[in-house]
Motif scaffolding. Structure first.
Motif, PDB file in Angstrom:
ATOM      1  N   GLY A  17       0.851  -1.191   0.000  1.00  0.00           N
ATOM      2  CA  GLY A  17       0.000   0.000   0.000  1.00  0.00           C
ATOM      3  C   GLY A  17       0.881   1.233   0.000  1.00  0.00           C
ATOM      4  O   GLY A  17       1.647   1.455   0.942  1.00  0.00           O
ATOM      5  N   MET A  20      -0.498   7.392   2.055  1.00  0.00           N
ATOM      6  CA  MET A  20       0.164   8.159   3.124  1.00  0.00           C
ATOM      7  C   MET A  20       0.853   7.253   4.152  1.00  0.00           C
ATOM      8  O   MET A  20       2.018   7.455   4.520  1.00  0.00           O
ATOM      9  N   ALA A  21       0.133   6.232   4.605  1.00  0.00           N
ATOM     10  CA  ALA A  21       0.676   5.383   5.673  1.00  0.00           C
ATOM     11  C   ALA A  21       1.870   4.561   5.193  1.00  0.00           C
ATOM     12  O   ALA A  21       2.886   4.449   5.894  1.00  0.00           O
ATOM     13  N   ALA A  43      -0.941  -0.614  -5.577  1.00  0.00           N
ATOM     14  CA  ALA A  43      -1.787  -1.085  -6.682  1.00  0.00           C
ATOM     15  C   ALA A  43      -2.018  -0.009  -7.736  1.00  0.00           C
ATOM     16  O   ALA A  43      -2.196  -0.315  -8.910  1.00  0.00           O
ATOM     17  N   GLU A  44      -2.006   1.248  -7.307  1.00  0.00           N
ATOM     18  CA  GLU A  44      -2.292   2.309  -8.283  1.00  0.00           C
ATOM     19  C   GLU A  44      -1.057   2.578  -9.144  1.00  0.00           C
ATOM     20  O   GLU A  44       0.070   2.456  -8.667  1.00  0.00           O
ATOM     21  N   ARG A  51      -4.255  12.230  -0.539  1.00  0.00           N
ATOM     22  CA  ARG A  51      -5.645  12.285  -0.982  1.00  0.00           C
ATOM     23  C   ARG A  51      -6.378  13.594  -0.679  1.00  0.00           C
ATOM     24  O   ARG A  51      -7.240  14.003  -1.472  1.00  0.00           O
ATOM     25  N   PRO A  52      -6.135  14.279   0.459  1.00  0.00           N
ATOM     26  CA  PRO A  52      -6.936  15.473   0.742  1.00  0.00           C
ATOM     27  C   PRO A  52      -7.043  16.479  -0.411  1.00  0.00           C
ATOM     28  O   PRO A  52      -8.138  16.996  -0.668  1.00  0.00           O
ATOM     29  N   LYS A  56     -10.279  18.961  -3.362  1.00  0.00           N
ATOM     30  CA  LYS A  56     -10.117  20.431  -3.323  1.00  0.00           C
ATOM     31  C   LYS A  56      -9.418  20.863  -4.618  1.00  0.00           C
ATOM     32  O   LYS A  56     -10.032  20.915  -5.667  1.00  0.00           O
ATOM     33  N   VAL A  85      -1.289  -6.646  -4.532  1.00  0.00           N
ATOM     34  CA  VAL A  85      -0.958  -7.811  -3.709  1.00  0.00           C
ATOM     35  C   VAL A  85      -2.260  -8.562  -3.461  1.00  0.00           C
ATOM     36  O   VAL A  85      -3.247  -7.973  -3.017  1.00  0.00           O
ATOM     37  N   THR A 111      -2.870  -0.873   3.336  1.00  0.00           N
ATOM     38  CA  THR A 111      -3.708  -0.870   2.132  1.00  0.00           C
ATOM     39  C   THR A 111      -4.916   0.062   2.248  1.00  0.00           C
ATOM     40  O   THR A 111      -5.765   0.097   1.337  1.00  0.00           O
ATOM     41  N   GLY A 112      -4.997   0.829   3.328  1.00  0.00           N
ATOM     42  CA  GLY A 112      -5.984   1.905   3.381  1.00  0.00           C
ATOM     43  C   GLY A 112      -7.418   1.443   3.386  1.00  0.00           C
ATOM     44  O   GLY A 112      -7.773   0.403   3.963  1.00  0.00           O
ATOM     45  N   ARG A 131     -12.269   8.675  -4.373  1.00  0.00           N
ATOM     46  CA  ARG A 131     -11.236   8.156  -3.464  1.00  0.00           C
ATOM     47  C   ARG A 131      -9.847   8.301  -4.080  1.00  0.00           C
ATOM     48  O   ARG A 131      -8.872   8.512  -3.385  1.00  0.00           O
ATOM     49  N   GLY A 275      -2.477   2.861   9.349  1.00  0.00           N
ATOM     50  CA  GLY A 275      -3.331   3.697   8.496  1.00  0.00           C
ATOM     51  C   GLY A 275      -4.790   3.254   8.513  1.00  0.00           C
ATOM     52  O   GLY A 275      -5.254   2.599   9.443  1.00  0.00           O
ATOM     53  N   ASP A 276      -5.500   3.602   7.437  1.00  0.00           N
ATOM     54  CA  ASP A 276      -6.951   3.401   7.373  1.00  0.00           C
ATOM     55  C   ASP A 276      -7.372   1.932   7.406  1.00  0.00           C
ATOM     56  O   ASP A 276      -8.545   1.640   7.577  1.00  0.00           O
ATOM     57  N   HIS A 292     -10.046   7.229  10.024  1.00  0.00           N
ATOM     58  CA  HIS A 292      -9.893   7.408   8.575  1.00  0.00           C
ATOM     59  C   HIS A 292      -9.473   8.839   8.269  1.00  0.00           C
ATOM     60  O   HIS A 292     -10.135   9.556   7.539  1.00  0.00           O
ATOM     61  N   HIS A 293      -8.380   9.252   8.880  1.00  0.00           N
ATOM     62  CA  HIS A 293      -7.851  10.609   8.639  1.00  0.00           C
ATOM     63  C   HIS A 293      -6.351  10.546   8.571  1.00  0.00           C
ATOM     64  O   HIS A 293      -5.754   9.705   9.227  1.00  0.00           O
TER      65      HIS A 293
END
Ligand SMILES: Cc1cc2nc3c(=O)[nH]c(=O)nc-3n(C[C@H](O)[C@H](O)[C@H](O)COP(=O)(O)OP(=O)(O)OC[C@H]3O[C@@H](n4cnc5c(N)ncnc54)[C@H](O)[C@@H]3O)c2cc1C
Length: 293
Positions: A17, A20-21, A43-44, A51-52, A56, A85, A111-112, A131, A275-276, A292-293
């Protein structure tokens, strides 16, 4: 690393993943002097990003992306992008990917979360989630066309998307099943002023309304109302992205989060979660938290 492992024993840390984490884990390992190999698998296909800004600046076209300013090569981190994975084999200390297996001494799962979808809405033309960078890029032309948009869910994503869409000149209706915005995450007294966000931005907020179905061009509410919609954005929450761990015997909580301990160790040896995707016992709040922040 497990209590017994010294740094030199932990030769290869694999982080699954690259959000961020995961990125911060790789960076922190180097900052704290870890000299072993680090493989960061995401994966991306995109360079790891934050993400924030998606809801915006990226959504409004003020920024093309929000990649982290991290030089992975200089840090000696082997970054493997566009690689999912699909499983973990704890006894062999290996993760399974579409491109073969990767051995680890220590595994960090980061993996969020993945957004919840409205049953029956997948594949309906004009329905979006928010997302990923790809989601934000798909939504940009929707805003440019100043469509009539229905947002399902008055949580954080709903509020941010509605504000951006109003800024872009779209007509926005936000449908919320609870009697107020952010009902699941904040007490009423704290959330009450946030109703004003919608009024101030010119979005219509419809509370206490359940979506029965989303069909092309319309959102149908359970009370019979029909809301015209050129586009629909679903913002009804996210769940930990842990489905790929099925069969690994890793302990998960009822909401699917990996139940880590206070040092983020999971129930599997040499496997951590951050992380998430993970909950942890908070000493400050005296309860297990899934943030989830
Ligand atoms: C639009 C938006 C706006 C936000 N705004 C804010 C904000 O203003 N403030 C705030 O505090 N928080 C905000 N958040 C929440 C914040 O972005 C998340 O809490 C944070 O991204 C969590 O980081 P993470 O690394 O745990 O998970 P993620 O960011 O979800 O990253 C996990 C990564 O793992 C990858 N992955 C998943 N499964 C696999 C697999 N099997 N194999 C390989 N890779 C995999 C995913 O593709 C993803 O890239 C926002 C979130 C969104 C979506």
């Amino acid at each position: 690393m497990s209590e017994q492992q010294t740094q030199s024993e932990a030769r290869h840390v694999v982080v699954v993943g690259a959000g961020m984490a995961g990125v911060q884990t790789a960076v922190a390992l180097r900052e704290q002097g870890f000299t072993g190999a680090i493989t960061l698998i995401g994966a991306e296909p995109h360079q790891p990003y934050d993400r924030p800004p998606l809801s915006k600046a990226v959504l409004l076209g003020k920024a093309e992306g929000s990649a982290f300013e991290v030089d992975f090569e200089a840090l000696g981190v082997d970054l493997r992008l566009g690689l999912e994975v699909t499983g973990v084999r704890p006894e062999e200390h290996r993760v399974v990917t579409e491109a073969g297996e990767v051995a680890y001494d220590t595994l960090v799962i980061a993996t969020g979360a993945e957004p919840l979808t409205l049953p029956g809405s997948q594949g309906v033309p004009g329905v979006h989630l928010l997302r990923t960078l790809d989601d934000a890029r798909r939504l940009r032309p929707v805003l440019d066309q100043r469509h009539r948009i229905v947002v399902v869910g008055a949580g954080w994503i709903g509020a941010e998307f509605a504000t951006a869409a109003r800024d872009a000149g779209c007509e926005v209706t936000v449908v919320e099943a609870a009697d107020r915005p952010l009902a699941e995450v904040l007490p009423a007294a704290v959330a009450a002023p946030m109703t004003g966000w919608y009024t101030e931005s010119g979005a219509e907020l419809v509370t206490g309304a359940r979506v029965q179905a989303v069909v092309p061009g319309e959102v149908l509410l359970a009370d019979g109302r029909r809301l015209p919609a050129d586009a629909v954005v679903i913002g009804i929450g996210a769940r930990p992205a842990t489905g790929w761990l099925a069969g690994s015997d890793i302990a998960l909580g009822p909401e699917g989060a990996i139940t880590a301990d206070a040092r983020l160790r999971t129930s599997l040896p040499d496997v951590y979660a951050v992380g998430d995707c993970a909950s942890f016992p908070s000493a400050r709040f005296g309860e297990r938290l899934l943030v989830h922040h």
